[in-house]
Write a protein that holds these residues in place. Structure first.
Motif, short mmCIF file in Angstrom:
data_model
loop_
_atom_site.label_atom_id
_atom_site.label_comp_id
_atom_site.label_asym_id
_atom_site.label_seq_id
_atom_site.Cartn_x
_atom_site.Cartn_y
_atom_site.Cartn_z
N MET A 1 0.84 -1.17 0.00
CA MET A 1 0.00 0.00 0.00
C MET A 1 0.89 1.25 0.00
SD MET A 1 -2.88 0.86 2.74
CE MET A 1 -3.38 2.47 3.05
N ASN A 2 0.62 2.18 -0.91
CA ASN A 2 1.41 3.40 -1.05
C ASN A 2 0.78 4.51 -0.22
OD1 ASN A 2 2.93 5.54 -1.81
ND2 ASN A 2 2.70 5.21 -4.01
N ARG A 3 1.54 4.99 0.77
CA ARG A 3 1.03 6.03 1.66
C ARG A 3 1.44 7.43 1.22
NH1 ARG A 3 1.63 3.54 7.68
NH2 ARG A 3 0.19 1.83 7.35
N ALA A 4 2.20 7.53 0.16
CA ALA A 4 2.70 8.83 -0.29
C ALA A 4 1.58 9.83 -0.57
CB ALA A 4 3.61 8.65 -1.50
N PRO A 5 0.53 9.47 -1.31
CA PRO A 5 -0.53 10.47 -1.57
C PRO A 5 -1.19 10.97 -0.28
CG PRO A 5 -0.74 8.66 -3.12
CD PRO A 5 0.29 8.26 -2.10
N ALA A 6 -1.43 10.09 0.66
CA ALA A 6 -2.06 10.51 1.92
C ALA A 6 -1.12 11.42 2.71
CB ALA A 6 -2.45 9.29 2.74
N ALA A 7 0.18 11.08 2.72
CA ALA A 7 1.16 11.90 3.43
C ALA A 7 1.28 13.27 2.78
CB ALA A 7 2.52 11.20 3.46
N LEU A 8 1.28 13.33 1.45
CA LEU A 8 1.34 14.61 0.74
C LEU A 8 0.10 15.45 1.02
CD1 LEU A 8 2.94 13.68 -2.69
CD2 LEU A 8 3.91 15.08 -0.87
N ALA A 9 -1.05 14.79 1.04
CA ALA A 9 -2.30 15.51 1.34
C ALA A 9 -2.26 16.08 2.75
CB ALA A 9 -3.50 14.58 1.16
N ALA A 10 -1.76 15.30 3.70
CA ALA A 10 -1.66 15.77 5.09
C ALA A 10 -0.68 16.94 5.18
CB ALA A 10 -1.23 14.63 6.00
N LEU A 11 0.45 16.84 4.51
CA LEU A 11 1.42 17.95 4.50
C LEU A 11 0.82 19.19 3.87
CD1 LEU A 11 4.83 16.23 3.68
CD2 LEU A 11 4.19 17.46 5.76
N GLY A 12 0.09 19.01 2.78
CA GLY A 12 -0.57 20.13 2.12
C GLY A 12 -1.57 20.80 3.03
N ALA A 13 -2.34 20.00 3.77
CA ALA A 13 -3.32 20.56 4.70
C ALA A 13 -2.63 21.33 5.81
CB ALA A 13 -4.19 19.43 5.28
N LEU A 14 -1.52 20.78 6.33
CA LEU A 14 -0.76 21.47 7.37
C LEU A 14 -0.19 22.79 6.85
CD1 LEU A 14 1.11 18.57 9.19
CD2 LEU A 14 -0.70 20.05 10.11
N LEU A 15 0.31 22.78 5.62
CA LEU A 15 0.84 24.01 5.03
C LEU A 15 -0.25 25.06 4.88
CD1 LEU A 15 3.12 25.61 3.74
CD2 LEU A 15 2.53 24.53 1.56
N LEU A 16 -1.42 24.65 4.40
CA LEU A 16 -2.54 25.59 4.27
C LEU A 16 -2.96 26.15 5.62
CD1 LEU A 16 -4.76 23.94 1.51
CD2 LEU A 16 -3.45 26.06 1.36
N LEU A 17 -3.00 25.28 6.63
CA LEU A 17 -3.34 25.73 7.97
C LEU A 17 -2.31 26.73 8.48
CD1 LEU A 17 -5.23 25.45 10.41
CD2 LEU A 17 -3.80 23.56 11.19
N TRP A 18 -1.03 26.44 8.27
CA TRP A 18 0.05 27.34 8.70
C TRP A 18 -0.07 28.69 8.00
CZ3 TRP A 18 4.37 29.53 6.22
CH2 TRP A 18 5.33 30.09 7.08
N LEU A 19 -0.34 28.69 6.71
CA LEU A 19 -0.47 29.93 5.95
C LEU A 19 -1.69 30.75 6.37
CD1 LEU A 19 0.50 28.68 2.39
CD2 LEU A 19 1.80 30.26 3.83
N ALA A 20 -2.75 30.07 6.77
CA ALA A 20 -3.98 30.76 7.17
C ALA A 20 -3.97 31.18 8.63
CB ALA A 20 -5.18 29.85 6.92
N TRP A 21 -3.04 30.61 9.41
CA TRP A 21 -3.01 30.89 10.85
C TRP A 21 -2.77 32.37 11.11
CZ3 TRP A 21 -4.43 27.30 14.21
CH2 TRP A 21 -4.26 27.59 15.57
N PRO A 22 -3.55 33.00 11.98
CA PRO A 22 -3.36 34.43 12.24
C PRO A 22 -2.10 34.70 13.07
CG PRO A 22 -5.17 33.56 13.55
CD PRO A 22 -4.70 32.44 12.69
N VAL A 23 -1.41 35.77 12.69
CA VAL A 23 -0.23 36.23 13.43
C VAL A 23 -0.41 37.72 13.71
CG1 VAL A 23 1.38 34.51 12.53
CG2 VAL A 23 1.04 36.63 11.28
N THR A 24 0.14 38.15 14.83
CA THR A 24 0.09 39.57 15.18
C THR A 24 1.41 40.20 14.74
OG1 THR A 24 -1.38 39.12 17.02
CG2 THR A 24 -0.25 41.24 17.04
N VAL A 25 1.30 41.30 14.02
CA VAL A 25 2.47 41.96 13.45
C VAL A 25 2.38 43.47 13.64
CG1 VAL A 25 2.87 40.20 11.67
CG2 VAL A 25 1.39 42.14 11.16
#
Length: 163
Positions: A1-25
């Motif tokens: 079973m190839n887990r690469a697509p699921a791992a990439l999807a999870a990384l992509g979701a984490l990246l989107l969450l990080w980019l959307a996360w609010p920061v005070t500047v």
């Protein structure tokens, strides 16, 4: 079973969450140049250092982030040059080493403060958490507005870089 697509999807979701996360500047919006962003925290200190254009003395203004806004707390300089003296009811003057003076306890709201950036020899320099930017080298004679904002991280990635 190839887990690469699921791992990439999870990384992509984490990246989107990080980019959307609010920061005070601290946003320093410079007319005709764009915004500079400095990460700040509640209670964090922001300094504006510059050289007085008449007497050539160094001036250090200390601001604090409080309740999501910028507040001027104190100023420090070797002596009171033109325009730097005490204003009744606005902090108190204290002596510092080598006959220098400071005005402390100002606690004046500075959110939205506009500054005409001085020429290169004025060295209007913003310092936040060890990061320094000489605005006078970056954008002399331009108008800058200082604001504390909470924004999605992705928005801050488009800011101007200080060199």
């Amino acid at each position: 079973m190839n887990r690469a697509p699921a791992a990439l999807a999870a990384l992509g979701a984490l990246l989107l969450l990080w980019l959307a996360w609010p920061v005070t500047v601290l946003q320093v919006g410079i007319e005709g140049v764009g915004p500079l962003f400095f990460p700040v925290r509640e209670g964090g200190v922001v300094e504006l250092n510059w050289v007085h254009s008449v007497s050539a003395i160094p001036v250090r203004e200390v601001f604090r982030v409080a309740n999501g806004e910028l507040w001027l707390e104190e100023t420090h300089n070797p002596w009171f040059a033109a325009g730097l003296g005490e204003i009744s009811g606005r902090g108190r003057t204290v002596a510092e080493a080598d006959h220098a003076v400071a005005i402390v306890g100002i606690h004046e709201r500075a959110e939205g403060m506009a500054l005409r950036i001085g020429s290169p020899e004025i060295h209007h320099t913003v310092a936040v958490a060890g990061v320094r930017c000489d605005l006078s080298r970056l954008a002399p004679h331009k108008r800058a507005v200082f604001e504390v904002l909470t924004l999605p991280r992705v928005y801050t990635l488009r800011g101007v870089r200080c060199e």
